[in-house]
Design an enzyme around this catalytic site. Structure first.
Site, PDB file in Angstrom:
ATOM      1  N   LYS A 185      -7.633  -2.817   6.468  1.00  0.00           N
ATOM      2  CA  LYS A 185      -8.350  -3.401   5.324  1.00  0.00           C
ATOM      3  C   LYS A 185      -8.201  -4.925   5.299  1.00  0.00           C
ATOM      4  O   LYS A 185      -9.182  -5.648   5.164  1.00  0.00           O
ATOM      5  CB  LYS A 185      -7.822  -2.822   3.999  1.00  0.00           C
ATOM      6  CG  LYS A 185      -7.958  -1.313   3.883  1.00  0.00           C
ATOM      7  CD  LYS A 185      -7.549  -0.813   2.503  1.00  0.00           C
ATOM      8  CE  LYS A 185      -6.078  -1.003   2.159  1.00  0.00           C
ATOM      9  NZ  LYS A 185      -5.147  -0.167   2.929  1.00  0.00           N
ATOM     10  N   ARG A 243      -5.766   1.704  -6.569  1.00  0.00           N
ATOM     11  CA  ARG A 243      -5.018   2.711  -5.827  1.00  0.00           C
ATOM     12  C   ARG A 243      -4.740   3.939  -6.692  1.00  0.00           C
ATOM     13  O   ARG A 243      -4.117   4.876  -6.201  1.00  0.00           O
ATOM     14  CB  ARG A 243      -3.688   2.108  -5.384  1.00  0.00           C
ATOM     15  CG  ARG A 243      -3.640   1.690  -3.912  1.00  0.00           C
ATOM     16  CD  ARG A 243      -2.269   1.110  -3.715  1.00  0.00           C
ATOM     17  NE  ARG A 243      -1.752   1.042  -2.395  1.00  0.00           N
ATOM     18  CZ  ARG A 243      -1.765  -0.051  -1.641  1.00  0.00           C
ATOM     19  NH1 ARG A 243      -2.392  -1.137  -2.031  1.00  0.00           N
ATOM     20  NH2 ARG A 243      -1.143  -0.050  -0.487  1.00  0.00           N
ATOM     21  N   ARG A 252       3.147  -3.614  13.578  1.00  0.00           N
ATOM     22  CA  ARG A 252       2.974  -4.738  12.656  1.00  0.00           C
ATOM     23  C   ARG A 252       4.318  -5.152  12.073  1.00  0.00           C
ATOM     24  O   ARG A 252       4.596  -6.341  11.916  1.00  0.00           O
ATOM     25  CB  ARG A 252       2.008  -4.327  11.533  1.00  0.00           C
ATOM     26  CG  ARG A 252       1.716  -5.447  10.565  1.00  0.00           C
ATOM     27  CD  ARG A 252       0.594  -5.086   9.619  1.00  0.00           C
ATOM     28  NE  ARG A 252       1.056  -4.276   8.499  1.00  0.00           N
ATOM     29  CZ  ARG A 252       0.263  -3.809   7.523  1.00  0.00           C
ATOM     30  NH1 ARG A 252      -1.037  -4.035   7.556  1.00  0.00           N
ATOM     31  NH2 ARG A 252       0.743  -3.092   6.527  1.00  0.00           N
ATOM     32  N   ARG A 305       7.763  -7.256   7.501  1.00  0.00           N
ATOM     33  CA  ARG A 305       7.690  -6.483   6.255  1.00  0.00           C
ATOM     34  C   ARG A 305       8.606  -5.284   6.345  1.00  0.00           C
ATOM     35  O   ARG A 305       8.457  -4.446   7.233  1.00  0.00           O
ATOM     36  CB  ARG A 305       6.253  -5.990   6.035  1.00  0.00           C
ATOM     37  CG  ARG A 305       5.351  -6.999   5.421  1.00  0.00           C
ATOM     38  CD  ARG A 305       3.948  -6.472   5.282  1.00  0.00           C
ATOM     39  NE  ARG A 305       3.868  -5.265   4.433  1.00  0.00           N
ATOM     40  CZ  ARG A 305       2.720  -4.742   4.025  1.00  0.00           C
ATOM     41  NH1 ARG A 305       1.583  -5.305   4.369  1.00  0.00           N
ATOM     42  NH2 ARG A 305       2.714  -3.659   3.271  1.00  0.00           N
ATOM     43  N   ARG A 314       4.565   6.028   1.735  1.00  0.00           N
ATOM     44  CA  ARG A 314       3.343   5.333   1.313  1.00  0.00           C
ATOM     45  C   ARG A 314       2.121   6.238   1.509  1.00  0.00           C
ATOM     46  O   ARG A 314       1.201   6.238   0.700  1.00  0.00           O
ATOM     47  CB  ARG A 314       3.188   4.014   2.069  1.00  0.00           C
ATOM     48  CG  ARG A 314       4.113   2.927   1.514  1.00  0.00           C
ATOM     49  CD  ARG A 314       4.464   1.893   2.547  1.00  0.00           C
ATOM     50  NE  ARG A 314       3.377   0.992   2.867  1.00  0.00           N
ATOM     51  CZ  ARG A 314       3.335   0.240   3.969  1.00  0.00           C
ATOM     52  NH1 ARG A 314       4.329   0.315   4.871  1.00  0.00           N
ATOM     53  NH2 ARG A 314       2.337  -0.573   4.194  1.00  0.00           N
TER      54      ARG A 314
END
Ligand code: AMP
Length: 368
Positions: free
Chosen positions: A192, A267, A306, A312, A324
């Site tokens: 996204k 969300r 990532r 992160r 998640r």
């Protein structure tokens, strides 16, 4: 309709309406202050035309001066404001009346009040020609307000859109009909954020990522960041009321946007409903929700990759990633039906080369 830079504006307030509001303000202020010699302080640049007309309508002894602030709107909730022209000298013991062209959220006003807080004036009052009472934070009382206006982006009579439009005699408002507002939908790692970067350039849209906003706040250790941290680190969703408020504030900071890409928001169904209500209050709407689809196992590999680069913590641990996904399946996936019911749901494959995926998304947007 007029065009300034890339945007269209339609007539909103006539010269007559503005002039009578200015005269009424002058009359009210004169009733309260004609026995003294107040100092009117215009806030540059926007107020120059208002101040000139106001003084012509104010028939009693008075002085005039100006201050100038410049605000830089970043991702923070309070834009940093720099003083370019400071408080005039010799105002000690005097009645000071600020003349603002417009008061909206109250962010600039806060800095203005702060600027005068060190001075020893007899009385400090605030007058504004245009007032967006709906979005004003109410921190200080506004002593005189000329015209109450809805939360629209306006230009003319001193107010500008990127410096153009100040010389217009009437006030115009942004024509929202040309807007495109998109929701990018999909699990963490679906791409996204990556796609939003391309789409925002291509269609001149403002990209709002709630995840990025939270990370920005955590990095700067703001109150909001501290609050969100414990949820984000576990891979849980941050509570709706916090997220919705943050999103709305960020939209409000961009009143002149040609449209938005919402990434990572909504969300939950509560967020989607709040977004519809909020946008409707601004005569805006979601045009399309586009889901980027990919298999969980591919997404987990992408996120772990990532995590090595981004640092992160929620991308570095497979358990957190799976949590998640669970949050997504439980709370976010039902939004598909929510947007299908509005005939706004579209879905494209998120697997393939980045530019191929951008093309798939563009096709959906251009067919809207
Ligand atoms: P993202 O970068 O979109 O994957 O978001 C990272 C984290 O920020 C999520 O796992 C949530 O903890 C939090 N977050 C981002 N957007 C929202 C939202 N709309 N509602 C609740 N929590 C969110």
């Amino acid at each position: 309709m007029i065009k300034l830079h890339d945007k269209y504006f339609k007539p909103f307030l006539s010269q007559t309406v503005i002039q009578s509001a200015v005269e009424n303000l002058a009359k009210k202020i004169a009733d309260d202050h004609k026995g003294e010699t107040p100092i009117f302080i215009g806030v540059l640049n926007g107020s120059f035309m208002f101040v000139a007309d106001f003084l012509k309508a104010y028939d009693y002894p008075c002085e005039v001066s100006f201050v100038k602030l410049s605000s830089y709107q970043g991702l923070t909730s309070t834009g940093i404001v720099e003083t370019l022209l400071d408080v005039p000298e010799n105002i000690e013991g005097r009645t000071v009346i600020i003349l603002e062209d417009i008061i909206d959220t109250g962010r600039t006003l806060k800095e203005l009040v702060h600027l005068f807080s060190k001075t020893n004036v007899k009385e400090f009052k605030i007058a504004t020609l245009f007032f967006k009472s709906e979005i004003y934070n109410g921190e200080y009382s506004i002593d005189y307000a000329g015209i109450n206006i809805p939360d629209k982006f306006i230009v003319g009579y001193g107010l500008d859109y990127n410096e153009l439009g100040r010389n217009l005699k009437e006030v115009y408002q942004l024509n929202q009909k040309h807007m495109i507002n998109l929701v990018l939908f999909g699990k963490p790692g679906a791409g996204k954020g990556t796609q939003a970067e391309f789409l925002k350039e291509k269609y001149n849209l403002k990209h709002i990522s709630t995840g990025d906003l939270f990370r920005y706040n955590m990095k700067n250790d703001t109150e909001l960041g501290q609050l969100a941290k414990s949820y984000i680190e576990k891979g849980d969703l941050v509570p709706d009321e916090v997220t919705i408020k943050m999103l709305e504030d960020d939209v409000d900071k961009n009143p002149d946007a040609s449209g938005f890409i919402f990434d990572g928001f909504p969300r939950t169904t509560a967020q989607a409903k709040a977004l519809d209500v909020f946008l409707a209050s601004k005569e805006m709407k979601i045009d399309a929700t586009i889901a980027l689809e990919a298999d969980d196992e591919i997404l987990i590999q992408r996120l772990l990759e990532r995590g090595k680069v981004s640092g992160r913590s929620d991308d570095q641990d497979e358990d957190k990633i799976r949590n998640r996904f669970e949050e997504y399946n439980l709370k976010t996936a039902p939004l598909k039906e929510f947007y299908e019911a509005q005939a706004k749901f579209h879905s494209v494959s998120g697997i393939g080369a980045i530019d191929e995926i951008t093309m798939r998304l563009s096709k959906v947007i251009e067919e809207l």
